[in-house]
Scaffold this motif. Structure first.
Motif, PDB file in Angstrom:
ATOM      1  N   ILE A  16      67.613 -36.186  26.423  1.00  0.00           N
ATOM      2  CA  ILE A  16      68.647 -35.967  27.416  1.00  0.00           C
ATOM      3  C   ILE A  16      69.654 -34.958  26.895  1.00  0.00           C
ATOM      4  CG2 ILE A  16      70.596 -37.070  28.588  1.00  0.00           C
ATOM      5  CD1 ILE A  16      68.866 -39.575  28.848  1.00  0.00           C
ATOM      6  N   ASN A  17      70.039 -35.090  25.629  1.00  0.00           N
ATOM      7  CA  ASN A  17      70.985 -34.146  25.055  1.00  0.00           C
ATOM      8  C   ASN A  17      70.408 -32.737  24.999  1.00  0.00           C
ATOM      9  OD1 ASN A  17      72.903 -36.121  24.721  1.00  0.00           O
ATOM     10  ND2 ASN A  17      72.349 -36.543  22.596  1.00  0.00           N
ATOM     11  N   GLU A  18      69.140 -32.611  24.629  1.00  0.00           N
ATOM     12  CA  GLU A  18      68.513 -31.287  24.575  1.00  0.00           C
ATOM     13  C   GLU A  18      68.431 -30.672  25.961  1.00  0.00           C
ATOM     14  OE1 GLU A  18      64.753 -31.850  22.709  1.00  0.00           O
ATOM     15  OE2 GLU A  18      65.620 -32.259  20.743  1.00  0.00           O
ATOM     16  N   GLU A  19      68.076 -31.488  26.950  1.00  0.00           N
ATOM     17  CA  GLU A  19      67.981 -30.988  28.319  1.00  0.00           C
ATOM     18  C   GLU A  19      69.351 -30.568  28.831  1.00  0.00           C
ATOM     19  OE1 GLU A  19      66.753 -32.759  32.653  1.00  0.00           O
ATOM     20  OE2 GLU A  19      65.567 -33.370  30.915  1.00  0.00           O
ATOM     21  N   ALA A  20      70.378 -31.369  28.526  1.00  0.00           N
ATOM     22  CA  ALA A  20      71.735 -31.029  28.945  1.00  0.00           C
ATOM     23  C   ALA A  20      72.198 -29.740  28.272  1.00  0.00           C
ATOM     24  CB  ALA A  20      72.690 -32.171  28.613  1.00  0.00           C
ATOM     25  N   GLU A  21      71.853 -29.553  26.994  1.00  0.00           N
ATOM     26  CA  GLU A  21      72.225 -28.335  26.283  1.00  0.00           C
ATOM     27  C   GLU A  21      71.536 -27.112  26.899  1.00  0.00           C
ATOM     28  OE1 GLU A  21      74.209 -26.033  23.492  1.00  0.00           O
ATOM     29  OE2 GLU A  21      74.494 -28.133  23.994  1.00  0.00           O
ATOM     30  N   THR A  22      70.264 -27.263  27.247  1.00  0.00           N
ATOM     31  CA  THR A  22      69.534 -26.165  27.885  1.00  0.00           C
ATOM     32  C   THR A  22      70.157 -25.808  29.231  1.00  0.00           C
ATOM     33  OG1 THR A  22      67.510 -26.916  26.812  1.00  0.00           O
ATOM     34  CG2 THR A  22      67.260 -25.412  28.669  1.00  0.00           C
ATOM     35  N   ILE A  23      70.496 -26.816  30.002  1.00  0.00           N
ATOM     36  CA  ILE A  23      71.121 -26.574  31.309  1.00  0.00           C
ATOM     37  C   ILE A  23      72.463 -25.883  31.122  1.00  0.00           C
ATOM     38  CG2 ILE A  23      72.188 -27.730  33.285  1.00  0.00           C
ATOM     39  CD1 ILE A  23      69.898 -29.797  33.093  1.00  0.00           C
ATOM     40  N   ARG A  24      73.240 -26.338  30.108  1.00  0.00           N
ATOM     41  CA  ARG A  24      74.549 -25.739  29.861  1.00  0.00           C
ATOM     42  C   ARG A  24      74.411 -24.271  29.460  1.00  0.00           C
ATOM     43  NH1 ARG A  24      77.577 -24.418  25.875  1.00  0.00           N
ATOM     44  NH2 ARG A  24      76.264 -25.288  24.261  1.00  0.00           N
ATOM     45  N   LYS A  25      73.430 -23.968  28.597  1.00  0.00           N
ATOM     46  CA  LYS A  25      73.222 -22.577  28.184  1.00  0.00           C
ATOM     47  C   LYS A  25      72.812 -21.715  29.368  1.00  0.00           C
ATOM     48  CE  LYS A  25      72.082 -23.248  23.343  1.00  0.00           C
ATOM     49  NZ  LYS A  25      71.029 -23.169  22.327  1.00  0.00           N
ATOM     50  N   ASN A  26      71.900 -22.231  30.188  1.00  0.00           N
ATOM     51  CA  ASN A  26      71.461 -21.461  31.356  1.00  0.00           C
ATOM     52  C   ASN A  26      72.602 -21.260  32.337  1.00  0.00           C
ATOM     53  OD1 ASN A  26      68.904 -21.209  30.322  1.00  0.00           O
ATOM     54  ND2 ASN A  26      68.077 -22.948  31.458  1.00  0.00           N
ATOM     55  N   LYS A  27      73.475 -22.260  32.468  1.00  0.00           N
ATOM     56  CA  LYS A  27      74.609 -22.140  33.376  1.00  0.00           C
ATOM     57  C   LYS A  27      75.577 -21.089  32.858  1.00  0.00           C
ATOM     58  CE  LYS A  27      77.331 -25.121  36.270  1.00  0.00           C
ATOM     59  NZ  LYS A  27      77.744 -26.479  36.553  1.00  0.00           N
ATOM     60  N   ASN A  28      75.768 -21.044  31.520  1.00  0.00           N
ATOM     61  CA  ASN A  28      76.651 -20.035  30.940  1.00  0.00           C
ATOM     62  C   ASN A  28      76.110 -18.632  31.176  1.00  0.00           C
ATOM     63  OD1 ASN A  28      78.530 -21.831  30.043  1.00  0.00           O
ATOM     64  ND2 ASN A  28      77.776 -21.898  27.944  1.00  0.00           N
ATOM     65  N   LEU A  29      74.779 -18.480  31.200  1.00  0.00           N
ATOM     66  CA  LEU A  29      74.192 -17.159  31.401  1.00  0.00           C
ATOM     67  C   LEU A  29      74.342 -16.690  32.847  1.00  0.00           C
ATOM     68  CD1 LEU A  29      70.986 -17.337  29.198  1.00  0.00           C
ATOM     69  CD2 LEU A  29      73.106 -16.139  28.727  1.00  0.00           C
ATOM     70  N   GLU A  30      74.689 -17.603  33.744  1.00  0.00           N
ATOM     71  CA  GLU A  30      74.866 -17.214  35.139  1.00  0.00           C
ATOM     72  C   GLU A  30      76.184 -16.482  35.345  1.00  0.00           C
ATOM     73  OE1 GLU A  30      74.495 -20.791  37.399  1.00  0.00           O
ATOM     74  OE2 GLU A  30      72.360 -20.983  36.987  1.00  0.00           O
ATOM     75  N   THR A  31      77.143 -16.665  34.465  1.00  0.00           N
ATOM     76  CA  THR A  31      78.431 -16.014  34.604  1.00  0.00           C
ATOM     77  C   THR A  31      78.469 -14.756  33.751  1.00  0.00           C
ATOM     78  OG1 THR A  31      79.424 -17.232  32.775  1.00  0.00           O
ATOM     79  CG2 THR A  31      79.538 -18.260  34.955  1.00  0.00           C
ATOM     80  N   PHE A  32      79.345 -13.838  34.132  1.00  0.00           N
ATOM     81  CA  PHE A  32      79.485 -12.589  33.388  1.00  0.00           C
ATOM     82  C   PHE A  32      79.972 -12.857  31.971  1.00  0.00           C
ATOM     83  CE2 PHE A  32      82.049  -8.925  32.042  1.00  0.00           C
ATOM     84  CZ  PHE A  32      81.058  -7.964  32.037  1.00  0.00           C
ATOM     85  N   GLY A  33      80.921 -13.772  31.831  1.00  0.00           N
ATOM     86  CA  GLY A  33      81.446 -14.114  30.512  1.00  0.00           C
ATOM     87  C   GLY A  33      80.374 -14.707  29.616  1.00  0.00           C
ATOM     88  N   GLY A  34      79.476 -15.521  30.194  1.00  0.00           N
ATOM     89  CA  GLY A  34      78.390 -16.111  29.411  1.00  0.00           C
ATOM     90  C   GLY A  34      77.417 -15.063  28.917  1.00  0.00           C
ATOM     91  N   VAL A  35      77.127 -14.082  29.755  1.00  0.00           N
ATOM     92  CA  VAL A  35      76.214 -12.998  29.362  1.00  0.00           C
ATOM     93  C   VAL A  35      76.841 -12.163  28.253  1.00  0.00           C
ATOM     94  CG1 VAL A  35      75.086 -10.895  30.167  1.00  0.00           C
ATOM     95  CG2 VAL A  35      75.057 -12.929  31.601  1.00  0.00           C
ATOM     96  N   VAL A  36      78.121 -11.830  28.414  1.00  0.00           N
ATOM     97  CA  VAL A  36      78.815 -11.037  27.388  1.00  0.00           C
ATOM     98  C   VAL A  36      78.854 -11.803  26.076  1.00  0.00           C
ATOM     99  CG1 VAL A  36      81.068 -10.074  26.736  1.00  0.00           C
ATOM    100  CG2 VAL A  36      80.164  -9.700  29.032  1.00  0.00           C
ATOM    101  N   LYS A  37      79.133 -13.114  26.148  1.00  0.00           N
ATOM    102  CA  LYS A  37      79.192 -13.928  24.938  1.00  0.00           C
ATOM    103  C   LYS A  37      77.836 -13.963  24.231  1.00  0.00           C
ATOM    104  CE  LYS A  37      80.690 -18.409  23.276  1.00  0.00           C
ATOM    105  NZ  LYS A  37      81.244 -19.717  23.632  1.00  0.00           N
ATOM    106  N   SER A  38      76.741 -14.105  24.987  1.00  0.00           N
ATOM    107  CA  SER A  38      75.420 -14.140  24.356  1.00  0.00           C
ATOM    108  C   SER A  38      75.071 -12.784  23.736  1.00  0.00           C
ATOM    109  CB  SER A  38      74.353 -14.569  25.367  1.00  0.00           C
ATOM    110  OG  SER A  38      74.199 -13.609  26.374  1.00  0.00           O
ATOM    111  N   ILE A  39      75.475 -11.683  24.369  1.00  0.00           N
ATOM    112  CA  ILE A  39      75.220 -10.352  23.799  1.00  0.00           C
ATOM    113  C   ILE A  39      76.023 -10.172  22.511  1.00  0.00           C
ATOM    114  CG2 ILE A  39      75.589  -7.869  24.172  1.00  0.00           C
ATOM    115  CD1 ILE A  39      74.857  -8.373  27.128  1.00  0.00           C
ATOM    116  N   LEU A  40      77.283 -10.588  22.525  1.00  0.00           N
ATOM    117  CA  LEU A  40      78.109 -10.461  21.316  1.00  0.00           C
ATOM    118  C   LEU A  40      77.574 -11.332  20.181  1.00  0.00           C
ATOM    119  CD1 LEU A  40      81.704 -10.326  22.844  1.00  0.00           C
ATOM    120  CD2 LEU A  40      80.373  -8.447  21.880  1.00  0.00           C
ATOM    121  N   ASN A  41      77.073 -12.511  20.499  1.00  0.00           N
ATOM    122  CA  ASN A  41      76.467 -13.366  19.467  1.00  0.00           C
ATOM    123  C   ASN A  41      75.233 -12.703  18.870  1.00  0.00           C
ATOM    124  OD1 ASN A  41      78.315 -15.439  19.511  1.00  0.00           O
ATOM    125  ND2 ASN A  41      77.213 -16.598  21.070  1.00  0.00           N
TER     126      ASN A  41
END
Length: 177
Positions: free
Chosen positions: A59-84
Motif C-alpha cells: 500500500i505504501n509503495e502504491e501510494a508513493e507511486t501515485i504521489r510521484k505520478n501526481k507530482n509529474l502532472e504539475t509544472f512544478g513537479g516536472v521541473v523538480k524531477s528535471i532538477l533532481n
C-alpha cells in the motif's frame, strides 16, 4: 432432521450446553437459524470479526507511486524531477574522473568529468588540442570512479585508442605501422 440432531448441531455451532440449545430451539419452534440468531442476541455466541488482509508495504509503495505520478502532472513537479536528474548527473560526474595515464598505468593528470564538460563549453578547441597532444605522446585515458570506472569502460577506451581487435597494448600500435 429430528430434534436431537438439531440440538447437537446447535451445540456444535454455538458452543452451548444441551439444556441451553434445547431451550432456545423450543422457544423458536425448532428453527435452527432463528435459534442461532437468538443466542447471538443474548451474547452467548461471538459475532465473527470482519476479516481483512493487507500488505502495508504494498500500500505504501502504491501510494508513493501515485504521489510521484501526481507530482509529474504539475509544472512544478516536472521541473523538480528535471532538477533532481541534473543534480544526480553532476554528482556522478564529480565522483568519476578522466585520468591520463602512461603505458605503465601511472597517472599523470586527473579531472572530474563534470569539470571537463564545463571546460569544454567555453574552451572546446583548447581541450581537444590538449587531449590530442596527450594521445600522440603515448598516453592513454582511463576513467576512475564508482559509477563509470569499470573494466568494461576502460577496455572500450583502449579499443578506441588502439583499434578494433587489438589487445590494447602499445606494441599493437607499433605492429600496425
Amino acid at each position: 432432521m429430528d430434534n436431537l440432531e438439531m440440538i447437537e448441531k446447535l451445540m456444535e455451532k454455538a458452543n452451548v450446553t444441551y439444556e441451553e440449545a434445547k431451550g432456545v430451539l423450543e422457544s423458536v419452534k425448532w428453527n435452527l437459524l432463528d435459534a442461532l440468531i437468538a443466542l447471538e442476541k443474548e451474547g452467548k455466541i461471538k459475532t465473527p470479526e470482519p476479516a481483512s488482509y493487507t500488505t502495508k508495504q504494498n500500500i505504501n509503495e502504491e501510494a508513493e507511486t501515485i504521489r510521484k505520478n501526481k507530482n509529474l502532472e504539475t509544472f512544478g513537479g516536472v521541473v523538480k524531477s528535471i532538477l533532481n536528474w541534473i543534480k544526480d548527473v553532476i554528482v556522478k560526474g564529480m565522483n568519476n574522473s578522466l585520468c591520463i595515464v602512461d603505458v605503465k598505468k601511472q597517472k599523470y593528470f586527473s579531472i572530474p568529468l563534470t569539470l571537463l564538460v564545463l571546460f569544454m563549453i567555453p574552451a572546446f578547441w583548447l581541450v581537444v588540442v590538449l587531449l590530442a597532444i596527450e594521445f600522440f605522446c603515448g598516453c592513454s585515458f582511463m576513467i576512475e570512479g564508482p559509477d563509470l570506472g569499470t573494466d568494461k569502460v576502460n577496455d572500450f577506451m583502449e579499443k578506441i585508442r588502439f583499434g578494433r581487435g587489438s589487445t590494447g597494448s602499445p606494441d599493437d600500435l607499433n605492429d600496425r605501422k
